[in-house]
Design a protein around this motif. Structure first.
Motif, short mmCIF file in Angstrom:
data_model
loop_
_atom_site.label_atom_id
_atom_site.label_comp_id
_atom_site.label_asym_id
_atom_site.label_seq_id
_atom_site.Cartn_x
_atom_site.Cartn_y
_atom_site.Cartn_z
N ARG B 69 -9.73 -4.05 -49.83
CA ARG B 69 -8.35 -3.61 -50.06
C ARG B 69 -8.18 -2.14 -49.64
NH1 ARG B 69 -4.67 -5.71 -53.90
NH2 ARG B 69 -2.95 -4.28 -54.25
N ILE B 72 -8.09 -1.83 -45.81
CA ILE B 72 -6.81 -2.22 -45.21
C ILE B 72 -5.79 -1.09 -45.39
CG2 ILE B 72 -4.83 -3.80 -45.41
CD1 ILE B 72 -6.82 -6.03 -46.13
N SER B 73 -5.81 -0.44 -46.55
CA SER B 73 -4.74 0.53 -46.78
C SER B 73 -5.05 1.93 -46.27
CB SER B 73 -4.33 0.55 -48.26
OG SER B 73 -5.32 1.12 -49.03
N PRO B 81 -7.60 -3.54 -41.11
CA PRO B 81 -7.35 -4.93 -41.49
C PRO B 81 -8.51 -5.87 -41.15
CG PRO B 81 -5.79 -4.20 -39.81
CD PRO B 81 -6.51 -2.99 -40.30
N THR B 85 -10.34 -7.53 -44.15
CA THR B 85 -10.31 -8.99 -44.27
C THR B 85 -11.72 -9.54 -44.43
OG1 THR B 85 -8.23 -9.19 -43.09
CG2 THR B 85 -9.69 -11.11 -43.03
N ARG B 88 -12.77 -8.68 -48.07
CA ARG B 88 -11.95 -9.36 -49.08
C ARG B 88 -12.22 -10.85 -49.11
NH1 ARG B 88 -6.16 -6.34 -49.82
NH2 ARG B 88 -5.64 -8.16 -51.03
#
Lengths: 137, 202
Positions: B69, B72-73, B81, B85, B88
């Motif tokens: 997470r 991604i941010s 991402p 991914t 996650r």
């Protein structure tokens, strides 16, 4: 709540803050002025650099969500992948959020015009995608 | 068995390795990319390390989901991402078990790598991180950390003669040949960190 309050929101995600904001202005300007659908730009990184910020994308989507769905248009690379990754997780974006397969500028204009006219999410997505069919030569 | 401590150690070592190799990753990203892979990964993993320190999750799955997470941010480039991914989905696949086996991790990593391939639409041979990730997961078997690291490193080096078919490097066509892919290189660093966390010898 009137129909006009529940229009589809449009989010424009670019690698560049300037590109996202300019295309948002262009699309709103070409949709006849007056009362347009909500449009938000999510361009670049929070510090103004080139790239994609998932936080900016999430905030932009939340800001244009009126309960009628949100159409997200993207330019390339990390903009596409970031939105896809956020959609795959399921809880980061408003419920009816769709990534639209469309050319960025032409698709944004088509999306904002149709959303401003009160079209539903399917119609907005279709109009933006159809912008691919417009031949220039 | 592998517990949450093991996974936190993996992420902490990964952050240190990325930090040490950031300049090299950016250098590799200069001729065929936009010269930001090292700094993007450095920023992402620094945040991963800080958030794991601040609120250490107590299961392996939760460690990887939090790390993913954050990537991604905070990364800002396509690697955010993609690696987000990977971690996650792997974390999700591990569920809420307090300890997992090597075979569990193998299955979870496979799930994560498949998700990366689906997200980016790339396949092995396209000169992307998959050229290191896929052979690493194949070699990992039921927990052979050393073999996975060696396969990832070999896979990264083997991207040099390849023609890029995805991402910015693909615009360069034939001129992408002769350069090692930065994403495959950082993938090999992550498998190196995994082996180090497991105490596998060089």
């Amino acid at each position: 709540m009137t129909a006009a309050d529940r229009r589809v929101g449009i989010v424009l995600v670019s690698h560049s803050r300037e590109v996202a904001e300019s295309v948002a202005r262009l699309a709103a300007g070409l949709s006849g002025g007056g009362d347009t659908a909500p449009v938000a730009a999510a361009g670049g990184t929070p510090d103004g650099g080139l790239g994609t910020s998932s936080d900016l994308v999430s905030a932009a989507a939340a800001s244009v969500d009126r309960g009628a769905g949100v159409a997200v248009l993207v330019d390339l690379g990390s903009a596409v992948l970031t939105v896809k990754a956020l959609l795959a997780e399921g809880d980061e974006l408003p419920e009816a959020t769709r990534l639209v397969d469309a050319p960025f500028v032409e698709g944004a204009v088509a999306a904002v015009v149709t959303a401003s006219a009160g079209a539903d999410l399917d119609a907005v997505v279709a109009a933006a995608s159809e912008a691919y069919a417009y031949r220039k030569e | 068995m592998l517990d949450a401590d093991f996974f936190r150690r993996w992420m902490t070592i990964a952050a240190a390795v990325i930090d040490r190799e950031a300049d090299r990753l950016t250098e590799l990203d200069s001729p065929i990319g936009d010269a930001d892979h090292g700094s993007n990964m450095q920023r992402g993993f620094a945040v991963v390390r800080a958030s794991l320190d601040k609120e250490p999750p107590d299961t392996p799955g939760a460690v990887l989901m939090l790390a993913g997470r954050q990537l991604i941010s905070t990364v800002g480039g396509a690697s955010g991402p993609l690696y987000g991914t990977l971690l996650r989905r792997a974390g999700k696949a591990l569920g809420d078990a307090a300890e997992v086996s090597g075979a569990d991790l193998a299955r979870a990593l496979r799930t994560g790598v498949d998700a990366v391939a689906a997200l980016g639409g790339a396949a092995p041979g396209d000169k992307t991180m998959l050229d290191a990730l896929v052979p690493a997961v194949d070699a990992f078997g039921e927990g052979d950390f050393t073999a996975a690291r060696a396969a990832a490193e070999h896979g990264a080096e083997a991207t040099i003669p390849l023609l890029a078919r995805k991402g910015r490097a693909s615009y360069l066509g034939e001129r992408s040949i002769g350069h090692q892919d930065p994403g495959a290189t950082s993938s090999a660093l992550l498998f190196g960190a995994l082996a180090e966390a497991a105490g596998a010898g060089e």
